[in-house]
Design a protein around this motif. Structure first.
Motif, PDB file in Angstrom:
ATOM      1  N   ALA A  28      39.693  46.647  35.214  1.00  0.00           N
ATOM      2  CA  ALA A  28      40.458  46.352  33.997  1.00  0.00           C
ATOM      3  C   ALA A  28      39.846  45.100  33.392  1.00  0.00           C
ATOM      4  N   SER A  29      39.218  45.231  32.239  1.00  0.00           N
ATOM      5  CA  SER A  29      38.420  44.143  31.666  1.00  0.00           C
ATOM      6  C   SER A  29      39.255  42.949  31.234  1.00  0.00           C
ATOM      7  N   ASP A  30      40.579  43.138  31.063  1.00  0.00           N
ATOM      8  CA  ASP A  30      41.404  42.024  30.611  1.00  0.00           C
ATOM      9  C   ASP A  30      41.878  41.138  31.754  1.00  0.00           C
ATOM     10  N   GLN A  31      41.429  41.446  32.979  1.00  0.00           N
ATOM     11  CA  GLN A  31      41.849  40.667  34.139  1.00  0.00           C
ATOM     12  C   GLN A  31      40.868  39.524  34.413  1.00  0.00           C
ATOM     13  N   ALA A  32      41.353  38.554  35.209  1.00  0.00           N
ATOM     14  CA  ALA A  32      40.482  37.447  35.613  1.00  0.00           C
ATOM     15  C   ALA A  32      39.290  37.992  36.390  1.00  0.00           C
ATOM     16  N   ASN A  33      38.124  37.360  36.182  1.00  0.00           N
ATOM     17  CA  ASN A  33      36.876  37.770  36.851  1.00  0.00           C
ATOM     18  C   ASN A  33      36.524  39.223  36.573  1.00  0.00           C
ATOM     19  N   GLY A  34      36.945  39.723  35.389  1.00  0.00           N
ATOM     20  CA  GLY A  34      36.557  41.066  34.967  1.00  0.00           C
ATOM     21  C   GLY A  34      37.143  42.180  35.792  1.00  0.00           C
ATOM     22  N   GLY A  35      38.245  41.926  36.515  1.00  0.00           N
ATOM     23  CA  GLY A  35      38.891  42.976  37.291  1.00  0.00           C
ATOM     24  C   GLY A  35      38.367  43.119  38.707  1.00  0.00           C
ATOM     25  N   TYR A  36      37.504  42.193  39.145  1.00  0.00           N
ATOM     26  CA  TYR A  36      36.982  42.214  40.517  1.00  0.00           C
ATOM     27  C   TYR A  36      37.596  41.063  41.310  1.00  0.00           C
ATOM     28  N   HIS A  37      37.752  41.250  42.614  1.00  0.00           N
ATOM     29  CA  HIS A  37      38.289  40.188  43.461  1.00  0.00           C
ATOM     30  C   HIS A  37      37.700  40.325  44.870  1.00  0.00           C
ATOM     31  N   GLY A  38      36.819  39.401  45.221  1.00  0.00           N
ATOM     32  CA  GLY A  38      36.169  39.449  46.533  1.00  0.00           C
ATOM     33  C   GLY A  38      34.952  40.366  46.530  1.00  0.00           C
ATOM     34  N   ARG A  39      34.303  40.433  47.682  1.00  0.00           N
ATOM     35  CA  ARG A  39      33.103  41.276  47.801  1.00  0.00           C
ATOM     36  C   ARG A  39      33.123  42.094  49.080  1.00  0.00           C
ATOM     37  N   SER A  40      32.381  43.187  49.067  1.00  0.00           N
ATOM     38  CA  SER A  40      32.268  44.083  50.215  1.00  0.00           C
ATOM     39  C   SER A  40      30.787  44.304  50.494  1.00  0.00           C
ATOM     40  N   ALA A  41      30.448  44.473  51.761  1.00  0.00           N
ATOM     41  CA  ALA A  41      29.045  44.705  52.138  1.00  0.00           C
ATOM     42  C   ALA A  41      28.726  46.194  52.096  1.00  0.00           C
ATOM     43  N   ILE A  42      27.593  46.530  51.492  1.00  0.00           N
ATOM     44  CA  ILE A  42      27.039  47.877  51.644  1.00  0.00           C
ATOM     45  C   ILE A  42      25.801  47.730  52.527  1.00  0.00           C
TER      46      ILE A  42
END
Length: 574
Positions: free
Chosen positions: A500-514
């Motif tokens: 959701a582009s209207d959210q903080a940090n562009g709608g992302y929160h944290g990271r995951s390893a691939i």
């Protein structure tokens, strides 16, 4: 009144209890009993009106922790500044001085009352005064103290930011930068100290992993790396560059007179209730020194494989490799791809009373209890190879080498694995199969690689979608066909997700390893002895069950962990 706010009527607020508030902070915010007792004594000695304000000033808890504690103990909802927009209707006329002093702000007026945002909703006097002034019922939401200050300034002041207010108090720093004593004086001024603290505080609030402070001809840039992506932020004027950089160098115990050579240092401090370890690096540029700080939050780092993004068969295969009593396990990827965190997680799993574990690192990023960690110091001749030669006489079971940088380090690591040690290390390569050719290029003999390397894990980090706000959509047929998405899910139709582009940090929160895991087998060893190239080795590994970074990314995309765009951004070119 908008339902999403659900403020609580003043009369329905739970009875305020300082003990209940402190109990919540002790249970949920990492506050220690000894620190609380010390703060209570200080509050009595200094006659501070609010214990919570003193706790945040001392860095024992964050403003967010305090707001959550108020919300939990008083039964009122919490509201962040991003969600507040003042209505077009006239709001009650309250004194700006009163609002600033008590940190209360009317943010809406409706048929059933006035909605007030309060940083200290336990302050019954202030809320009763608002009700008396408005002559209508008061409904309360909890806000962060800094949010309330910013909103009062935005709506009732001159619209200055916290940094803008600080800048106004600074003197003109037009003196020469060659005067070291003058620089020390500037760096010790209260506005400069508060500016640096504000820069560091914002990094913590935004969950930044790095802070970049970069001087240019007519401006000073401040950028934060959040979830692997740099974001520009409000910055002080360029005239304050020397003072701010000198302040950081003093904190990191660096030589502020040396501006021609790169320097590395370390800052240990407590911000917003968090114990932070900052790695500081300075390099000279055309317009001054560029400073980059890596933030290591010891309290929130998670040495847990599922939390990192590894699960299922991939995780089990990796753990099987870890169970080898000897051999080499490599983790590869570019800088910032989480290699060290993966190794620390592996070491945490291996860390038992029956094993002696020694690491050689540059630098030691996190202290692991029960593990002997060595910091290399090339300036006195203690490099990776030199440290390794010594620690093999320390009778270790597991050795972790921060990075295999040269042939000598590789040879000692291989010799260690041949004499009964499990060796964990990292390499800078793009894929698991490319690590083998990298070792060959460094001069390691193929038969030694074949007999010692047990497994190679390549990894990248992708940003996680916020589960609460991600948007699901049916994958178009062209995307399904182009990426072969039907291989990764039995769900029909196949769904993908976007932020959701209207959210903080562009709608992302944290990271995951691939990740992609290459487990050495007989076919690979045979090919290796025949000097096969990376592509041939990868094809053989795929026959043995290897799933590439790109394929693992697609699996996480259809599972809703991340977006397809994020997977393509990270794996493009691999």
């Amino acid at each position: 009144m908008p339902k999403f706010l659900n403020p609580v009527h003043l009369e329905h607020l739970s009875e305020h209890s300082a003990d209940a508030l402190c109990a919540w902070l002790l249970a949920h915010a990492g506050l220690k009993t000894g620190d609380l007792d010390r703060a209570r004594r200080l509050a009595q000695e200094s006659a501070v009106s609010s214990l919570t304000e003193l706790l945040t000033r001392l860095g024992l808890v964050s403003e967010l922790d305090v707001a959550r504690a108020w919300a939990a103990t008083l039964g009122a909802p919490m509201l962040l500044a991003d969600a507040v927009t003042l209505p077009g209707d006239a709001l009650p006329s309250l004194s700006e001085r009163f609002m600033r002093h008590h940190r209360v702000l009317p943010i809406g007026i409706h048929a059933d009352g006035v909605h007030v945002l309060a940083a200290n909703p336990g302050n019954a006097y202030a809320l009763q005064a608002v009700r008396y002034a408005c002559q209508i019922p008061v409904y309360v939401s909890v806000g962060l103290a800094s949010d309330v200050d910013v909103l009062i300034e935005r709506f009732y002041g001159q619209g200055r930011s916290a940094m803008g207010s600080l800048i106004e108090t600074m003197d003109d720093h037009s003196g020469t930068e060659d005067d070291i004593e003058h620089l020390k004086d500037l760096a010790s001024e209260a506005p400069v100290i508060r500016l640096v603290n504000l820069i560091l505080q914002r990094a913590v609030e935004q969950r930044a992993s790095d802070i970049h402070i970069e001087p240019f001809e007519n401006q000073l840039k401040v950028r934060y790396r959040v979830d692997g992506v740099l974001h520009e932020s409000e910055a002080p004027p360029s005239s304050s560059s020397a003072a701010i950089i000198s302040r950081l160098k003093i904190l990191a115990r660096l030589d502020i007179a040396e501006r021609r050579l790169p320097q590395d240092g370390r800052i240990m401090l407590r911000i917003q209730g968090k114990e932070l370890d900052l790695r500081v690096s300075t390099v000279p540029t055309s317009f001054g020194e560029s400073v980059v700080m890596r933030l290591l939050d010891r309290q929130t780092v998670s040495f847990d494989f599922p939390a990192l993004g590894m699960d299922g068969e991939r995780l089990q295969n990796f753990l099987d490799v870890l169970e080898n009593p000897h051999g080499i396990l490599l983790v590869t990827g570019p800088t910032g791809s989480g290699k060290t965190t993966t190794l620390y997680t592996a070491l945490s799993r291996l860390n038992t009373a029956e094993r002696k574990i020694i690491t050689v690192e540059d630098p030691v990023e996190y202290q692991l209890e029960g593990i002997n960690q060595i910091q290399v110091k090339p300036s006195i001749g203690l490099d990776f190879a030199g440290a390794l030669r010594s620690i093999v006489r320390q009778d270790p079971d597991v050795i972790m080498i921060g990075e295999m940088r040269d042939l000598e380090t590789c040879r000692i690591a291989i010799q260690s694995s041949l004499t009964g040690h499990l060796v964990l290390s990292t390499l800078h390569t793009n894929s698991a199969a490319a690590s083998i050719t990298r070792l060959l290029d460094m001069g390691v003999e193929s038969y030694l690689i074949a007999s010692t390397v047990k497994g190679i894990l390549a990894q990248r980090l992708v940003r996680r979608l916020d589960p609460a706000t991600r948007i699901a959509f049916e994958a178009p047929a062209e995307l399904v066909a182009a990426h072969g998405l039907e291989r990764f899910t039995d769900q029909r139709p196949i769904m993908l997700y976007q932020p959701a582009s209207d959210q903080a940090n562009g709608g992302y929160h944290g990271r995951s390893a691939i990740t992609e895991l290459l487990v050495m087998n007989e076919e690979l060893r045979s090919l290796l002895m025949r000097q096969a190239d990376a592509s041939t080795l990868e094809q053989a590994a795929r026959r043995g069950g290897l799933r590439t970074l790109y394929e693992e990314g697609l699996r996480q995309a259809v599972a809703g962990v991340t977006s397809l765009e994020e997977v393509l951004r990270v794996t493009r070119g691999d």
